[in-house]
Design an enzyme around this catalytic site. Structure first.
Site, PDB file in Angstrom:
ATOM      1  NE  ARG A  78      -3.844  12.936  18.317  1.00  0.00           N
ATOM      2  CZ  ARG A  78      -4.710  11.779  17.462  1.00  0.00           C
ATOM      3  NH1 ARG A  78      -5.381  11.016  18.136  1.00  0.00           N
ATOM      4  NH2 ARG A  78      -4.840  11.947  16.560  1.00  0.00           N
ATOM      5  CG  HIS A 103       1.816   6.496  16.769  1.00  0.00           C
ATOM      6  ND1 HIS A 103       0.001   6.068  16.941  1.00  0.00           N
ATOM      7  CD2 HIS A 103       0.559   6.950  15.028  1.00  0.00           C
ATOM      8  CE1 HIS A 103      -1.012   6.271  16.819  1.00  0.00           C
ATOM      9  NE2 HIS A 103      -1.604   6.640  15.223  1.00  0.00           N
ATOM     10  CG  HIS A 174      -2.327   2.779  13.080  1.00  0.00           C
ATOM     11  ND1 HIS A 174      -3.670   3.270  11.892  1.00  0.00           N
ATOM     12  CD2 HIS A 174      -3.223   4.072  13.686  1.00  0.00           C
ATOM     13  CE1 HIS A 174      -3.732   4.619  12.167  1.00  0.00           C
ATOM     14  NE2 HIS A 174      -2.861   4.923  13.454  1.00  0.00           N
ATOM     15  CG  ASP A 246      -8.612  10.283  15.244  1.00  0.00           C
ATOM     16  OD1 ASP A 246      -8.447   9.546  15.544  1.00  0.00           O
ATOM     17  OD2 ASP A 246      -7.434  10.738  14.433  1.00  0.00           O
ATOM     18  CD  GLU A 312      -5.586   3.729  15.498  1.00  0.00           C
ATOM     19  OE1 GLU A 312      -4.570   3.971  16.457  1.00  0.00           O
ATOM     20  OE2 GLU A 312      -6.328   3.937  14.835  1.00  0.00           O
TER      21      GLU A 312
END
Length: 347
Positions: A78, A103, A174, A246, A312
């Site tokens: 982000r 992304h 990803h 996340d 990631e």
């Protein structure tokens, strides 16, 4: 061994490359988003299974919400408000995740057909060139992704980029992993260890607050292996904001250009283990909190939330707007070079 095939899509033919090692374990790579769409590796009894989440139709990877298996860009993760400043000039990037840019936007690298540059018995190289101004970013950027598959079941990814004007770059892969098999259901019984004693707290839109906080005593502590489900329902801001994990963790003892083990994912049921090495400063762990509603998978059913976990390796989210974070700026004459190695074994 290399096998090449093609599959039609609205963007044009997708090239699929299968690399098979001496033991019969294989990976399938796609020129759509430079993606990983199959990884077939043995369990503790020698039985092969595909352990990466993916879809029945290669074209279903276009504009999928989960960004499954692909290389997002030009900036993975982000950027707050889609606001970017490069060399004193402001740029506006498309907002596609609440109030933020995610992304590379809806037309990011993950939704582009890359060119197949070379392929041989154990490696594949793909290239994509983004025009100056594409998705609002400055500079013409040429990106190459090289995958190498070894007889030891190691999938090495090398990411390179060059620009003709100052810009920002943050690239990763990803892929979502379920070491029991891509359609085996929840991955929350997998255990995870992270070589990271600090993480990046965020606001409710998952933008970092700009500080690194120790994980000790919190649900964010994976310095010793624990099951993903152990704390995922805890009343903790990060877990409430994301409906699960996340977040980005800061890799301990990070040294630019130096590979180190950043994560170990283990599935007690199958005995498979995934060790992730990288030279990136951060690792974003996403427990597939919003996988429901994705296209039909390779077994013909939709995925459910938490059916896979993405690990990631990347630079920090919103780093261009945070002077204290490692720089993600790239200038003409410089080469962006990052490596991520996925090493599969059994316990």
């Amino acid at each position: 061994m290399l096998t090449i095939s093609t599959s039609p899509s609205p963007l044009g033919d997708i090239t699929l490359a299968r690399l098979t090692n001496v033991g019969g374990a294989s990976v399938v790579l796609s020129t759509l988003g430079a993606g990983i769409i199959e990884v077939n590796v043995p369990d503790s009894t020698g039985k092969l299974a595909d352990v990466v989440l993916g879809y029945a139709d290669p074209a279903d990877y276009i504009a999928d919400g989960p960004c499954a298996g692909k290389v997002p860009g030009r900036y993975a993760n982000r950027i707050a408000g889609g606001h970017l400043v490069v060399d004193g000039k402001e740029y506006s990037l498309p907002v596609n995740n609440g109030p933020n840019h995610l992304h590379g936007g809806p037309d990011g690298f993950q939704n582009k057909l890359w060119s197949l540059v070379s392929a041989d018995s154990d490696s594949v190289t793909m290239r994509y060139t983004a025009a100056d101004g594409e998705a609002g970013y400055p500079g013409k950027l040429t990106v190459c992704a090289t995958y190498r598959w070894s007889d030891a079941c190691e999938l090495e990814l090398t990411l390179r980029a060059e620009t003709d004007a100052p810009t920002v770059v943050n690239l990763t892969n990803h892929a979502y992993w379920n070491l029991s098999g891509h359609s085996a259901g929840s991955a929350l019984d997998h255990t995870l260890m992270l070589a990271a004693s600090r993480y990046l707290p965020t606001d409710s839109t998952l933008i970092p607050e700009g500080v690194l906080v120790p994980v000790e005593g919190s649900p964010m502590d994976f310095t010793s292996a624990k099951a993903l489900r152990h704390d995922i329902k805890a009343e903790f801001p990060a877990l409430i904001y994301g409906k699960g994990y996340d977040n980005c963790w800061a890799v301990d003892d990070y040294t630019s250009g130096k590979l180190r083990t950043v994560a170990v994912l283990t599935d007690p049921a199958s005995g498979r283990r995934l060790t992730v090495d990288s030279d990136q400063p951060g690792v974003q762990v996403y427990t597939g909190n919003w996988l429901a509603g994705s296209p039909l998978n390779k077994a013909g059913r939709p995925y459910e939330d938490y059916d896979g976990v993405a690990i990631e390796c990347q630079d920090f989210p919103d780093a261009p707007n945070r002077e204290t974070f490692p720089s993600t700026f790239l200038h003409p004459g410089e080469e962006y070079l990052r490596r991520i190695n996925f090493k599969f074994s059994t316990i």
